[in-house]
Design a protein around this motif. Structure first.
Motif, PDB file in Angstrom:
ATOM      1  N   SER A 277       0.628  -1.149  -0.078  1.00 12.91           N
ATOM      2  CA  SER A 277      -0.082   0.001  -0.120  1.00 12.91           C
ATOM      3  C   SER A 277       0.960   1.363   0.112  1.00 12.91           C
ATOM      4  O   SER A 277       0.562   2.193  -0.845  1.00 12.91           O
ATOM      5  CB  SER A 277      -0.773   0.135   1.215  1.00 12.91           C
ATOM      6  N   ALA A 278       1.791   1.080   0.899  1.00 13.37           N
ATOM      7  CA  ALA A 278       2.818   2.520   0.824  1.00 13.37           C
ATOM      8  C   ALA A 278       3.427   2.902  -0.578  1.00 13.37           C
ATOM      9  O   ALA A 278       3.632   3.834  -0.792  1.00 13.37           O
ATOM     10  CB  ALA A 278       3.991   2.225   1.854  1.00 13.37           C
ATOM     11  N   ARG A 279       3.858   1.533  -1.088  1.00  9.19           N
ATOM     12  CA  ARG A 279       4.458   1.736  -2.447  1.00  9.19           C
ATOM     13  C   ARG A 279       3.334   2.464  -3.591  1.00  9.19           C
ATOM     14  O   ARG A 279       3.670   3.242  -4.246  1.00  9.19           O
ATOM     15  CB  ARG A 279       5.090   0.585  -2.990  1.00  9.19           C
ATOM     16  N   LEU A 280       2.140   1.921  -3.643  1.00  9.30           N
ATOM     17  CA  LEU A 280       1.297   2.493  -4.336  1.00  9.30           C
ATOM     18  C   LEU A 280       1.040   3.813  -3.999  1.00  9.30           C
ATOM     19  O   LEU A 280       0.832   4.694  -4.906  1.00  9.30           O
ATOM     20  CB  LEU A 280       0.164   1.556  -4.436  1.00  9.30           C
ATOM     21  N   LEU A 281       0.962   4.293  -2.694  1.00  4.92           N
ATOM     22  CA  LEU A 281       0.762   5.766  -2.323  1.00  4.92           C
ATOM     23  C   LEU A 281       1.852   6.387  -3.004  1.00  4.92           C
ATOM     24  O   LEU A 281       1.741   7.426  -3.586  1.00  4.92           O
ATOM     25  CB  LEU A 281       0.622   5.819  -0.864  1.00  4.92           C
ATOM     26  N   ARG A 282       3.053   6.089  -2.946  1.00  4.79           N
ATOM     27  CA  ARG A 282       4.117   6.673  -3.420  1.00  4.79           C
ATOM     28  C   ARG A 282       4.112   6.952  -4.876  1.00  4.79           C
ATOM     29  O   ARG A 282       4.611   8.037  -5.441  1.00  4.79           O
ATOM     30  CB  ARG A 282       5.585   6.008  -2.903  1.00  4.79           C
ATOM     31  N   LEU A 283       3.425   5.883  -5.735  1.00  8.56           N
ATOM     32  CA  LEU A 283       3.316   5.887  -7.107  1.00  8.56           C
ATOM     33  C   LEU A 283       2.363   6.905  -7.394  1.00  8.56           C
ATOM     34  O   LEU A 283       2.448   7.736  -8.538  1.00  8.56           O
ATOM     35  CB  LEU A 283       3.112   4.501  -7.593  1.00  8.56           C
ATOM     36  N   PHE A 284       1.251   7.074  -6.559  1.00 10.15           N
ATOM     37  CA  PHE A 284       0.256   8.095  -7.048  1.00 10.15           C
ATOM     38  C   PHE A 284       0.508   9.391  -6.568  1.00 10.15           C
ATOM     39  O   PHE A 284      -0.125  10.514  -6.901  1.00 10.15           O
ATOM     40  CB  PHE A 284      -1.087   7.651  -6.325  1.00 10.15           C
ATOM     41  N   GLU A 285       1.480   9.768  -5.560  1.00 11.75           N
ATOM     42  CA  GLU A 285       1.535  10.980  -5.049  1.00 11.75           C
ATOM     43  C   GLU A 285       2.268  11.963  -5.893  1.00 11.75           C
ATOM     44  O   GLU A 285       3.089  11.532  -6.824  1.00 11.75           O
ATOM     45  CB  GLU A 285       2.465  10.897  -3.779  1.00 11.75           C
ATOM     46  N   GLY A 286       1.715  13.219  -6.326  1.00 12.53           N
ATOM     47  CA  GLY A 286       2.246  14.158  -6.869  1.00 12.53           C
ATOM     48  C   GLY A 286       1.586  14.134  -8.391  1.00 12.53           C
ATOM     49  O   GLY A 286       2.054  15.154  -9.408  1.00 12.53           O
ATOM     50  N   HIS A 287       0.720  13.175  -8.533  1.00 10.79           N
ATOM     51  CA  HIS A 287      -0.285  13.345  -9.638  1.00 10.79           C
ATOM     52  C   HIS A 287      -1.515  14.158  -9.558  1.00 10.79           C
ATOM     53  O   HIS A 287      -2.080  13.671  -8.521  1.00 10.79           O
ATOM     54  CB  HIS A 287      -0.489  12.127 -10.266  1.00 10.79           C
ATOM     55  N   ARG A 288      -2.051  14.890 -10.462  1.00 13.09           N
ATOM     56  CA  ARG A 288      -3.187  15.365 -10.397  1.00 13.09           C
ATOM     57  C   ARG A 288      -4.489  14.677 -10.980  1.00 13.09           C
ATOM     58  O   ARG A 288      -4.218  14.419 -12.114  1.00 13.09           O
ATOM     59  CB  ARG A 288      -3.275  16.808 -10.999  1.00 13.09           C
ATOM     60  N   LEU A 289      -5.226  13.788  -9.989  1.00 14.44           N
ATOM     61  CA  LEU A 289      -6.402  13.034 -10.594  1.00 14.44           C
ATOM     62  C   LEU A 289      -7.491  13.465 -10.566  1.00 14.44           C
ATOM     63  O   LEU A 289      -7.798  14.177  -9.613  1.00 14.44           O
ATOM     64  CB  LEU A 289      -6.054  11.643  -9.606  1.00 14.44           C
ATOM     65  N   THR A 290      -8.350  13.201 -11.363  1.00 20.06           N
ATOM     66  CA  THR A 290      -9.665  13.321 -11.356  1.00 20.06           C
ATOM     67  C   THR A 290     -10.443  12.571 -10.086  1.00 20.06           C
ATOM     68  O   THR A 290     -10.017  11.843  -9.765  1.00 20.06           O
ATOM     69  CB  THR A 290     -10.431  13.039 -12.601  1.00 20.06           C
ATOM     70  N   PRO A 291     -11.461  13.016  -9.797  1.00 13.71           N
ATOM     71  CA  PRO A 291     -12.400  12.259  -8.783  1.00 13.71           C
ATOM     72  C   PRO A 291     -12.334  10.692  -9.153  1.00 13.71           C
ATOM     73  O   PRO A 291     -12.361   9.917  -8.284  1.00 13.71           O
ATOM     74  CB  PRO A 291     -13.789  13.108  -8.740  1.00 13.71           C
TER      75      PRO A 291
END
Length: 359
Positions: free
Chosen positions: A74-88
Motif C-alpha cells: 500500500s505504501a508503494r502504491l501511495l508513493r506511485l500516486f503522489e504528485g499526480h493530479r487525478l480526477t475524482p
C-alpha cells in the motif's frame, strides 16, 4: 524547522493520567470498519483459493495477500500516486488499488473497473495519467517491483536464525501485527516533513470552539482526541453521533465562532461524514481530516488531509496509525497553544487534590 512534537513550554508536558502531553462519492457501506468482508477481500473477478486468505475460516498462516506485506505494498502504491493530479474518478481507482494493494498487480482492467465502480476506459485513462502507455504497462510495472519483505525482524531486515535459515511463516495474528508495523513505518516517513502537521496544529489551536468529528469506526479516534485535547484547549466539542442532530451541532459550533473542524474518517466512510464536511466547508470552516488514504472519499471537502493507513489483516480493520497520528496532531496543537503547559499543571493539581489516580 522544528521537530514534530517538540514542546513549546518549559519542561515536559504530562499529567498523572498519562496525558503526555480528496475522491468521488464513496461506495455504499455502513461505515462500521468491517463491511462485507467477502466483497472486500475477494470481489468480482479476483481469484481465491479454498482455505485461502479470502475464505472465512480458512488457514491464513502463510504469507497471504492480506498479511504483513499488504502494508508495504500500500505504501508503494501511495508513493506511485503522489504528485499526480487525478480526477475524482481516478482517485476512486487509486483508493481501490491501495485498499487491494496485494491483489493490484494481478487485476485486469475490467476487474479493477468492477471493484472501483468505474468504466474500463476510466482505468486506461488512469494509467495514462500516471505516465504509463496504458493499463498493461502499469500492471507490468507493479509486477516487476520486488516483493514486499513479509518476514522482518522489526527493523526492516529479513528475520531468521542468523545462518541463512528463513524464519517460519507467520500466522494470521502475527501478519496483522506486522502489517500495522509497516503502516507505522510509512507514517514515520511521512512525518519526516512536519510542516503539514504543524499547520494543522495551528488551525486546531486557533479554533474556539474546536469541533471534532468521528462517526462509526472513527468515533473512538475522535473520542480519544477530545479526551486529551479538553485538558489543554478551552472548548472542544465531540461530534460522534449522526442523524439530524449532527447538522444542528455543527451549526452551533459555527455560530459560537469555530474556525476549523478536525475529522477522523475511516473505512467504510459513512455518507453522513461527507455531508458534514461539505456543510462545514460551506459554513467557512477549515477542515483537517485524518483518513486512511490520500485518495479517500472524504478528500475533496478537506483543506488538509493527513493519511494514516489502517490494517486489513483481521476480520475488522485496525487503526494504530490513525490513532498515533491523532496524538501527533494533539502534540502539534499543544505547541501552538501558549497556555497548554499551564492548563496541564492545573489539571494535575486538581487531580491530586481529588485523589483521582492511584499513582
Amino acid at each position: 524547522m522544528a521537530q514534530v512534537g517538540a514542546t513549546s513550554g518549559a519542561g515536559p508536558r504530562g499529567s498523572a493520567d498519562g496525558e503526555t502531553v480528496r475522491v468521488a462519492e464513496h461506495a455504499a457501506g455502513d461505515g462500521d470498519g468491517s463491511g462485507d468482508r467477502t466483497a472486500d477481500r475477494t470481489g468480482p473477478g479476483v481469484p481465491t483459493e479454498p482455505g485461502g486468505a479470502g475464505t472465512p475460516g480458512g488457514d491464513r498462516s502463510g504469507a497471504g495477500r492480506e498479511g504483513a506485506g499488504a502494508g508495504s505494498a500500500s505504501a508503494r502504491l501511495l508513493r506511485l500516486f503522489e504528485g499526480h493530479r487525478l480526477t475524482p474518478t481516478q482517485r476512486r481507482i487509486a483508493h481501490c488499488m491501495v485498499r487491494r494493494a496485494a491483489d493490484a498487480p494481478f487485476l485486469s482492467s475490467v476487474e479493477l473497473a468492477e471493484l472501483a465502480g468505474v468504466s474500463q476506459p476510466s482505468v486506461t485513462r488512469f494509467a495514462v495519467a500516471l505516465g504509463f502507455d496504458g493499463y498493461p504497462a502499469l500492471r507490468r510495472h507493479l509486477r516487476e517491483l520486488p516483493p514486499p519483505a513479509y518476514e522482518t525482524d522489526g527493523s526492516g531486515d529479513a528475520a531468521g536464525a542468523g545462518d541463512g535459515t528463513p524464519s517460519p511463516a507467520r500466522n494470521a495474528y502475527q501478519q496483522a501485527v506486522q502489517g500495522e508495523i509497516e503502516n507505522l513505518r510509512h507514517l514515520a516517513a511521512l512525518l519526516a516533513e512536519p510542516e503539514p502537521v504543524e499547520r494543522a496544529g495551528r488551525l486546531l489551536a486557533g479554533s474556539r470552539p474546536l469541533p471534532v468529528l468521528g462517526l462509526r469506526a472513527a468515533a473512538a479516534q475522535a473520542r480519544g482526541f477530545c479526551y486529551f485535547a479538553a485538558k489543554v484547549h478551552p472548548d472542544v466539542r465531540l461530534l460522534d453521533e449522526g442523524g439530524s442532530m449532527l447538522a444542528d451541532r455543527l451549526d452551533a459550533a459555527v455560530r459560537a465562532g469555530a474556525g476549523a473542524l478536525l475529522c477522523f474518517a475511516l473505512p467504510r466512510y459513512p455518507r453522513e461524514v461527507l455531508d458534514a464536511l461539505r456543510q462545514a466547508r460551506g459554513a467557512g470552516l477549515r477542515v483537517v481530516t485524518v483518513a486512511d488514504s490520500a485518495f479517500a472519499p472524504v478528500a475533496d471537502p478537506s483543506d488538509l488531509l493527513l493519511p494514516a493507513a489502517v490494517g486489513t489483516g483481521l476480520a475488522f480493520d485496525t487503526a494504530c496509525a490513525p490513532m498515533l497520528l491523532g496524538r501527533v496532531l494533539l502534540e502539534a496543537m499543544c505547541d501552538a497553544l501558549p497556555d497548554a503547559q499551564a492548563r496541564l499543571e492545573e489539571f494535575d493539581a486538581r487531580a491530586a487534590r481529588r485523589g483521582l489516580f492511584l499513582d
